[in-house]
Design a protein around this motif. Structure first.
Motif, PDB file in Angstrom:
ATOM      1  N   VAL A   1       0.837  -1.200   0.000  1.00  0.00           N
ATOM      2  CA  VAL A   1       0.000   0.000   0.000  1.00  0.00           C
ATOM      3  C   VAL A   1       0.874   1.253   0.000  1.00  0.00           C
ATOM      4  O   VAL A   1       0.645   2.206  -0.767  1.00  0.00           O
ATOM      5  CB  VAL A   1      -0.955  -0.001   1.204  1.00  0.00           C
TER       6      VAL A   1
ATOM      7  N   ILE B   1       2.593   1.782  -3.391  1.00  0.00           N
ATOM      8  CA  ILE B   1       1.674   2.305  -4.415  1.00  0.00           C
ATOM      9  C   ILE B   1       1.403   3.782  -4.185  1.00  0.00           C
ATOM     10  O   ILE B   1       1.309   4.569  -5.141  1.00  0.00           O
ATOM     11  CB  ILE B   1       0.364   1.488  -4.416  1.00  0.00           C
TER      12      ILE B   1
ATOM     13  N   LEU C   1      -6.092   1.422  -2.239  1.00  0.00           N
ATOM     14  CA  LEU C   1      -5.557   0.065  -2.092  1.00  0.00           C
ATOM     15  C   LEU C   1      -5.715  -0.416  -0.652  1.00  0.00           C
ATOM     16  O   LEU C   1      -5.958  -1.606  -0.415  1.00  0.00           O
ATOM     17  CB  LEU C   1      -4.091   0.011  -2.517  1.00  0.00           C
TER      18      LEU C   1
ATOM     19  N   ASP D   1      -9.204  -1.900  -0.448  1.00  0.00           N
ATOM     20  CA  ASP D   1      -9.713  -2.822  -1.474  1.00  0.00           C
ATOM     21  C   ASP D   1      -9.848  -4.219  -0.884  1.00  0.00           C
ATOM     22  O   ASP D   1      -8.921  -4.737  -0.246  1.00  0.00           O
ATOM     23  CB  ASP D   1      -8.789  -2.876  -2.679  1.00  0.00           C
TER      24      ASP D   1
ATOM     25  N   HIS E   1      -7.245  -7.039  -1.759  1.00  0.00           N
ATOM     26  CA  HIS E   1      -5.947  -6.828  -1.122  1.00  0.00           C
ATOM     27  C   HIS E   1      -6.039  -7.009   0.388  1.00  0.00           C
ATOM     28  O   HIS E   1      -5.118  -7.548   1.009  1.00  0.00           O
ATOM     29  CB  HIS E   1      -5.405  -5.439  -1.475  1.00  0.00           C
TER      30      HIS E   1
ATOM     31  N   ALA F   1      -4.926  -5.514  -8.291  1.00  0.00           N
ATOM     32  CA  ALA F   1      -5.462  -4.440  -7.448  1.00  0.00           C
ATOM     33  C   ALA F   1      -4.564  -3.202  -7.369  1.00  0.00           C
ATOM     34  O   ALA F   1      -5.065  -2.071  -7.493  1.00  0.00           O
ATOM     35  CB  ALA F   1      -5.763  -4.972  -6.054  1.00  0.00           C
ATOM     36  N   PRO F   2      -3.246  -3.331  -7.164  1.00  0.00           N
ATOM     37  CA  PRO F   2      -2.430  -2.109  -7.085  1.00  0.00           C
ATOM     38  C   PRO F   2      -2.473  -1.284  -8.364  1.00  0.00           C
ATOM     39  O   PRO F   2      -2.480  -0.044  -8.314  1.00  0.00           O
ATOM     40  CB  PRO F   2      -1.018  -2.646  -6.825  1.00  0.00           C
TER      41      PRO F   2
ATOM     42  N   VAL G   1      -5.912   0.592  -8.854  1.00  0.00           N
ATOM     43  CA  VAL G   1      -6.054   1.889  -8.193  1.00  0.00           C
ATOM     44  C   VAL G   1      -5.211   2.957  -8.899  1.00  0.00           C
ATOM     45  O   VAL G   1      -5.614   4.125  -8.948  1.00  0.00           O
ATOM     46  CB  VAL G   1      -5.718   1.809  -6.695  1.00  0.00           C
TER      47      VAL G   1
END
Length: 492
Positions: free
Chosen positions: A104, A107, A128, A131, A134, A422-423, A426
Motif C-alpha cells: 500500500v 503504491i 488500495l 480494497d 488486497h 489491485a495495485p 487503483v
C-alpha cells in the motif's frame, strides 16, 4: 501522506488478525508447508485433520517429502512470521499483513511520483488500503500477496531507474545542444548518451526473480514491465530530441535482456536451496534413482530439479477439477465470481441476532473494480489514439495480471488471483480521477465539477469499504447482514 495511508492499511490488515484460529481456504497448504520448512528444512507430508494444526497439534507432520507445486519464497516468508510469533493464526498471517501494508505504501509513493501530486498519491494509497481483494489476501497465509509485493517493488524500482536515467539523458541533451549550437526544437544527431550501469534496473530484476520464486506467473509481470522499461527509454530519448532515439533504446535493451536471462534464473535457483539441502525433500534423488534418464549432462541434483519442474508444469497444465468458486478470468474486472475463503456459524459470540456467522469473502471493492473496468477502456483509447505513455504505464500491470489468464478460462482458476491486479487498478482509477479533476487543458488547475465528482467518489469508496469490512475480516455478524452484502447472485 505515508502516515495516514500506513495507519489505515495497518488497521485493516492487523486488526484481529489471529481470528479465526483456523486454516482459512488454502492456508491448509501454505501455513503447514511453511511450518514444515522452518521445522525440518523441507516440506513434509501431513496426516490427521486440518483443524489439528490450527489447534496446535503438529505431530501430524511426517518425514516423507511432500509433492508441492509452487516455489519456496512465499512459504519461507510465512514461516518467518511463525518464527517471530509462533505457529498460531497470527504468526502464519503476520508476514502477509506486513507486506500488504508495505505494498500500500509503495503504491502511494509510486502514484505520487507518476501523477506528481502528494494528494493523488494519498488517494491511491487509501484506495488500495480499503480494497477487498488486497485486504483479504493480506490477512491470509496464501502466496499471492507476496507475489503482489515483489511485483510492485520491481515496478517501483523500474520507475526509479527511469527517473535517474531520464535526468542523465536530459543533461546530456542540454549539453549537446549548447555544444552544437542547436535550437530548442531541433533534432540532436545520434542516439543519446550511454547511461552506464543501471543499478536500479538490476535491483528490479532481483525483485522479479523473487516474484517468480513465489509463483511462476511473476514471469508475466517481468516480461510486461521490462518491455515497458524499453518503451520508456525510447519515449524519453525521443522527447529529449535525439534523432536516432529508437536505435539508442534498442541497443541499450540488449544488455538488459541478457542480464534478465542471468539474474532472474539465478535468484529463482537460489530459492530452492532448502530443497537441495534436504535429502528427504520430494524428488531430491530422482536422477540417482533413474540413471540415464532426463538431462544426464546436468549434475544429478539439477537433473532431479528439472524433472520435478516437469511434474509441476504437468500439474498446472492439467489442473481442471471442478470447484464451487472457480471463475472465468473474463469476469475478473467486474469481480463476477469472488472466492469465499471462510464461512462458519458462530455460537460463542452474541452479534445481536438469532443466527451469527463469520464470513471471509475475497471480493474486490465493488466501486473501485466496476469503475476501473470503465477506466480501462478509456486508458486503452488514450494509448491507441493519443499514444499516452502515462496511460500505458498505469495500465500495463493490470493487463499483465489479467490478459495471460484469458486463454486458460476453462481451467480451475480463481478470482482471488486478481489481488495482483489491485495495485494497478487503483493507479488507473486515480490517474483517470486526476484527468477529470485537473484536465490537461487547464494545465494543472482544478475543474470544480470534476473535483466535486472525485470528492464524492472518494467518500463513497470509504463508506462502502466500511460496509464490506466485516466480510473481509471475518468479524461475526448477523446472517441477515451477511446477505445484504451479496449484491450479485454469483457472489453467494
Amino acid at each position: 501522506m505515508a502516515s495516514i495511508v500506513g495507519v489505515v492499511a495497518a488497521v485493516m490488515r492487523f486488526g484481529n488478525l489471529g481470528y479465526p484460529q483456523a486454516l482459512v481456504f488454502d492456508e491448509v497448504f501454505y501455513a503447514r508447508g511453511a511450518y514444515s520448512l522452518i521445522t525440518i528444512g523441507y516440506e513434509g507430508e501431513w496426516g490427521g485433520e486440518n483443524q489439528d494444526f490450527a489447534n496446535g497439534d503438529f505431530s501430524q507432520l511426517t518425514s516423507e517429502g511432500d509433492y508441492v507445486v509452487h516455489p519456496n519464497i512465499g512459504k519461507l516468508m510465512i514461516g518467518f512470521g511463525m518464527k517471530l510469533f509462533g505457529p498460531s493464526a497470527y504468526g502464519w498471517r503476520f508476514m502477509a499483513a506486513l507486506v500488504g501494508v508495505a505494498t500500500v505504501l509503495m503504491i502511494a509513493f509510486i502514484a505520487r511520483h507518476l501523477l506528481r501530486s502528494t494528494l493523488w498519491g494519498l488517494v491511491a494509497g487509501l484506495f488500495l488500503a480499503v480494497d477487498g481483494e488486497h485486504v483479504v489476501l493480506s490477512r491470509t497465509a496464501l502466496l499471492d500477496i507476496f507475489l503482489t509485493f515483489f511485483v510492485v517493488m520491481a515496478f517501483g524500482l523500474l520507475i526509479v531507474d527511469r527517473h535517474v536515467t531520464w535526468r542523465k539523458i536530459q543533461a546530456a541533451a542540454a549539453r549537446q545542444r549548447v555544444e552544437l549550437n542547436l535550437g530548442v526544437g531541433s533534432l540532436i544527431p545520434g542516439a543519446g548518451p550511454n547511461t552506464g550501469i543501471r543499478w536500479w534496473r538490476w535491483a528490479a530484476l532481483v525483485a522479479f526473480g523473487l516474484a517468480v520464486s513465489v509463483k511462476w506467473n511473476g514471469l508475466y509481470f517481468a516480461a510486461a514491465f521490462l518491455i515497458l522499461s524499453v518503451a520508456w527509454d525510447w519515449y524519453d530519448r525521443h522527447k529529449a530530441g535525439y534523432e536516432n532515439w529508437f536505435m539508442g533504446g534498442f541497443v541499450r535493451a540488449i544488455p538488459a535482456f541478457f542480464a534478465t536471462l542471468i539474474v532472474i534464473p539465478l535468484v529463482y535457483l537460489a530459492s530452492w536451496i532448502p530443497w537441495f539441502q534436504a535429502d528427504k525433500s520430494w524428488g531430491r534423488h530422482w536422477a540417482e534413482d533413474h540413471p540415464g534418464e532426463g538431462f544426464t549432462w546436468l549434475p544429478d541434483s539439477l537433473n532431479s530439479l528439472v524433472h520435478y519442474h516437469q511434474q509441476m508444469w504437468d500439474f498446472h497444465r492439467g489442473l481442471d477439477s471442478p470447484h464451487n468458486y472457480e471463475s472465468s478470468p473474463w469476469g475478473w474486472p467486474l469481480q463476477l465470481r469472488p472466492t469465499a475463503f471462510y464461512f462458519e456459524d458462530v455460537t460463542d459470540v452474541d452479534c445481536g441476532a438469532e443466527r451469527c456467522v463469520s464470513a471471509i469473502h475475497a471480493i474486490g471493492h465493488p466501486l473501485l473494480w466496476w469503475v476501473g473496468a470503465a477506466v480501462l477502456l478509456y486508458a486503452l483509447w488514450r494509448i491507441f489514439r493519443h499514444r499516452d505513455m502515462l496511460a500505458l504505464t498505469v495500465t500495463a500491470g493490470y493487463l499483465a495480471a489479467w490478459v495471460p489468464w484469458l486463454p486458460f478460462a476453462e481451467r480451475t482458476i480463481f478470482t482471488f488471483y486478481t489481488v495482483t491486479m489491485a495495485p494497478f487498478l487503483v493507479l488507473m482509477v486515480v490517474w483517470a480521477m486526476k484527468r477529470l479533476a485537473q484536465p490537461a487543458r487547464l494545465h494543472g488547475a482544478w475543474w470544480p465539477p470534476g473535483a466535486i465528482i472525485c470528492v464524492v467518489f472518494v467518500a463513497a469508496v470509504l463508506v462502502v469499504a466500511g460496509f464490506f469490512a466485516p466480510i473481509w475480516t471475518g468479524e461475526p455478524i448477523p446472517f441477515r447482514y451477511w446477505q445484504l452484502h451479496m449484491w450479485l447472485p454469483s457472489w453467494v
